[in-house]
Design a protein around this motif. Sequence first.
Motif, PDB file in Angstrom:
ATOM      1  N   GLU A 272       1.207  -1.394  -0.109  1.00 54.69           N
ATOM      2  CA  GLU A 272       0.358   0.026   0.156  1.00 54.69           C
ATOM      3  C   GLU A 272       0.909   1.309  -0.055  1.00 54.69           C
ATOM      4  OE1 GLU A 272      -2.779  -0.240  -0.633  1.00 54.69           O
ATOM      5  OE2 GLU A 272      -3.638  -2.529   0.156  1.00 54.69           O
ATOM      6  N   LEU A 273       1.934   1.263   0.875  1.00 54.76           N
ATOM      7  CA  LEU A 273       2.959   2.924   1.172  1.00 54.76           C
ATOM      8  C   LEU A 273       3.668   2.528  -0.891  1.00 54.76           C
ATOM      9  CD1 LEU A 273       4.083   1.973   4.268  1.00 54.76           C
ATOM     10  CD2 LEU A 273       2.567   3.767   4.052  1.00 54.76           C
ATOM     11  N   GLU A 274       3.598   1.309  -1.262  1.00 56.95           N
ATOM     12  CA  GLU A 274       4.107   1.672  -2.761  1.00 56.95           C
ATOM     13  C   GLU A 274       3.707   2.627  -3.793  1.00 56.95           C
ATOM     14  OE1 GLU A 274       5.233  -2.375  -3.379  1.00 56.95           O
ATOM     15  OE2 GLU A 274       7.557  -1.820  -2.492  1.00 56.95           O
ATOM     16  N   ARG A 275       2.617   2.261  -3.322  1.00 57.09           N
ATOM     17  CA  ARG A 275       1.200   2.043  -4.388  1.00 57.09           C
ATOM     18  C   ARG A 275       0.827   3.558  -3.781  1.00 57.09           C
ATOM     19  NH1 ARG A 275      -2.191  -2.124  -2.983  1.00 57.09           N
ATOM     20  NH2 ARG A 275      -1.505  -3.918  -4.635  1.00 57.09           N
ATOM     21  N   LEU A 276       1.443   4.531  -3.050  1.00 59.89           N
ATOM     22  CA  LEU A 276       0.958   5.704  -2.386  1.00 59.89           C
ATOM     23  C   LEU A 276       2.808   6.801  -2.315  1.00 59.89           C
ATOM     24  CD1 LEU A 276      -1.449   5.405   0.513  1.00 59.89           C
ATOM     25  CD2 LEU A 276      -1.725   6.297  -1.739  1.00 59.89           C
ATOM     26  N   SER A 277       3.564   6.424  -3.009  1.00 58.07           N
ATOM     27  CA  SER A 277       5.006   6.516  -2.746  1.00 58.07           C
ATOM     28  C   SER A 277       4.718   7.416  -3.189  1.00 58.07           C
ATOM     29  CB  SER A 277       6.198   5.600  -3.219  1.00 58.07           C
ATOM     30  OG  SER A 277       5.551   5.538  -4.359  1.00 58.07           O
ATOM     31  N   ASP A 278       4.232   7.614  -4.921  1.00 59.04           N
ATOM     32  CA  ASP A 278       4.346   8.757  -5.767  1.00 59.04           C
ATOM     33  C   ASP A 278       4.067  10.765  -4.898  1.00 59.04           C
ATOM     34  OD1 ASP A 278       5.576   8.038  -7.637  1.00 59.04           O
ATOM     35  OD2 ASP A 278       3.199   7.304  -8.893  1.00 59.04           O
ATOM     36  N   HIS A 279       2.903   9.871  -4.078  1.00 63.11           N
ATOM     37  CA  HIS A 279       1.894  11.620  -3.555  1.00 63.11           C
ATOM     38  C   HIS A 279       3.151  12.107  -2.344  1.00 63.11           C
ATOM     39  CE1 HIS A 279      -1.474   8.724  -4.736  1.00 63.11           C
ATOM     40  NE2 HIS A 279      -2.050   9.793  -4.530  1.00 63.11           N
ATOM     41  N   PHE A 280       3.680  10.783  -1.185  1.00 61.06           N
ATOM     42  CA  PHE A 280       4.942  11.341  -0.611  1.00 61.06           C
ATOM     43  C   PHE A 280       5.370  12.422  -1.323  1.00 61.06           C
ATOM     44  CE2 PHE A 280       3.295   7.399   1.324  1.00 61.06           C
ATOM     45  CZ  PHE A 280       1.676   7.990   2.048  1.00 61.06           C
ATOM     46  N   GLN A 281       6.632  11.628  -2.613  1.00 61.19           N
ATOM     47  CA  GLN A 281       7.322  11.894  -2.958  1.00 61.19           C
ATOM     48  C   GLN A 281       6.787  13.521  -3.671  1.00 61.19           C
ATOM     49  OE1 GLN A 281       8.380   9.383  -6.026  1.00 61.19           O
ATOM     50  NE2 GLN A 281       8.680   8.297  -4.571  1.00 61.19           N
ATOM     51  N   LEU A 282       5.423  13.866  -4.150  1.00 56.91           N
ATOM     52  CA  LEU A 282       5.218  15.030  -4.927  1.00 56.91           C
ATOM     53  C   LEU A 282       4.901  16.375  -3.810  1.00 56.91           C
ATOM     54  CD1 LEU A 282       3.718  16.172  -7.130  1.00 56.91           C
ATOM     55  CD2 LEU A 282       1.504  15.551  -5.965  1.00 56.91           C
ATOM     56  N   LEU A 283       5.352  15.428  -2.193  1.00 61.01           N
ATOM     57  CA  LEU A 283       4.494  17.008  -1.604  1.00 61.01           C
ATOM     58  C   LEU A 283       6.402  17.106  -0.559  1.00 61.01           C
ATOM     59  CD1 LEU A 283       2.051  15.105   1.219  1.00 61.01           C
ATOM     60  CD2 LEU A 283       1.752  17.028  -0.078  1.00 61.01           C
ATOM     61  N   SER A 284       7.313  16.581  -0.874  1.00 57.34           N
ATOM     62  CA  SER A 284       8.736  16.297  -0.610  1.00 57.34           C
ATOM     63  C   SER A 284       9.314  17.259  -1.555  1.00 57.34           C
ATOM     64  CB  SER A 284       9.476  14.957  -0.463  1.00 57.34           C
ATOM     65  OG  SER A 284       9.042  14.545   0.476  1.00 57.34           O
ATOM     66  N   ALA A 285       8.586  17.593  -2.805  1.00 55.93           N
ATOM     67  CA  ALA A 285       9.029  18.489  -3.948  1.00 55.93           C
ATOM     68  C   ALA A 285       8.783  19.442  -3.878  1.00 55.93           C
ATOM     69  CB  ALA A 285       9.210  17.380  -5.445  1.00 55.93           C
ATOM     70  N   LEU A 286       7.984  20.158  -2.860  1.00 53.83           N
ATOM     71  CA  LEU A 286       7.509  21.432  -2.907  1.00 53.83           C
ATOM     72  C   LEU A 286       8.119  22.531  -2.699  1.00 53.83           C
ATOM     73  CD1 LEU A 286       3.648  20.810  -1.484  1.00 53.83           C
ATOM     74  CD2 LEU A 286       4.217  20.999  -3.562  1.00 53.83           C
ATOM     75  N   PRO A 287       7.945  23.198  -2.965  1.00 54.44           N
ATOM     76  CA  PRO A 287       8.821  24.185  -2.770  1.00 54.44           C
ATOM     77  C   PRO A 287       9.313  24.319  -0.842  1.00 54.44           C
ATOM     78  CG  PRO A 287       7.469  25.316  -4.167  1.00 54.44           C
ATOM     79  CD  PRO A 287       7.236  24.005  -3.939  1.00 54.44           C
TER      80      PRO A 287
END
Length: 475
Positions: A272-287
């Motif tokens: 489940e966390l692997e499926r959601l990893s894009d969401h976490f990466q997107l937040l980390s990439a915010l300014p």
Amino acid sequence: MFATATRNFVEEVDHGGLLIPVSSLNDTIAVLTVVVKRKRFWFWQKPKYIPTDFTLNDILTGDTPIKPGIIETDFIKYNGTYGDNIQGNVDASFVLSGVSVQGKDSSKLQSSFGSLKKEEVDVQKLLRDSKDRFLDMSHSLVQQTKEKHRQSFGIVKERIVTVQPCSVIEEVQQGGECGGRLSFCGPKNPKVSLKENGSLSKDSNVTMEIPIHSTIAYALIELEIKHDGRYELCLMSDTTGGFEVDGPSLKRLLGVSGASAEASENSCLREELERLSDHFQLLSALPVNTRSSLLQQMTKVMEDQGAISSLQSVLDQMCLGERPDLGNVATTESQKENIQAILDLLDQPGQRESAEAGQSTSVLTALHLIASAIDEMTNECLAILGMCCSLAMLQPLEILVQCMSGKGEMPLSSAGLAAMTEDMYKKTEHLFASSNVSLKRNGDTVKTEINHRPGTLPLVLCIAVRGLASLAHCV
């Protein structure tokens, strides 16, 4: 306060069962009341139940009402007292402000429902009376519910009712030392005194008198509704209702789907966390300024369970393409300001410019994911997590939830864990325990073990921690 009392009651007397706690005294719930069941965005979220002003007879065709047989029995005598004492130190660093908090909080919620009665429909008679009956498919409630593909009907088959005037009493005491420019407030709005680099104290004592014949919990029979208005009662607890649709129905909700039952709990979490990893990466990439501000505002909203639910509901509407009205949000004015600040951050020029790439929608979905996970947490878990929203705490928490979904153990000397103090470990241990996860030390090794209990609290904890940690990265 009333919603918390009824939720505690259901947890005690029917944990994992069919009873649904009443969230508002303003809800009028009788036998055969029509309740709209709304599926949520993420598979692990509990459905939302919305009582209506109509009964089954109101939406039937024909002039002959159904008169169900009602069986009344004494249920239990219930008096519950729930409380906690939380002590701790929080040092949070944000780009725009910094804060240190040392405090000791105590709260007590006393629910004196007294003797309770159960009213239950004679299901066999209801089944006979429903034969050859049709719903009025032109009724406004039916039309409006059918338009929403994630909604279905249930009717109240059982309710738990007070038989004497009773009360819910909440006592809150808070005190501490605060420094910095970040305002600190608790879950209620009693008197507050606060000076920058000064002390804070708060006391409240609220009594809610509950009248006789008030419903505090209920259970449903869901309806499976055909095109022509014929309906069937879903008699099995694992059978869900809905409206007949043309073609294959959409089984998968937005986001993730449940992992296979045969998989181990650790591997389920990992998938489940692997499926959601894009969401976490997107937040980390915010300014960095955006992430810092989002973390700061989320920390404020987490001080109130009701505010978290309101934020989740607002983001729900936005994910559906609707424009939310904060004037209708049931929370304090200060929390409305915090929610509006989060919405403003989602609507920054940089986010609008990236809309063509879908990033703006993805950031909205990612934040909705985090808010939804936090909203599923117990009050105890939320209180502890709110004290851990700093880089110093979120970094080791993120490492430990990754350990939980992996091998389940790792050295305490590992990078990111070595700096944990005893106080930080105690908080982490308490946080995990409130999410059905054991945290154990054996020499230099720490081991996580998921307890075999119904529910999705371990997954919810992992999502909340990973999401908040994504906002804290390099802040």
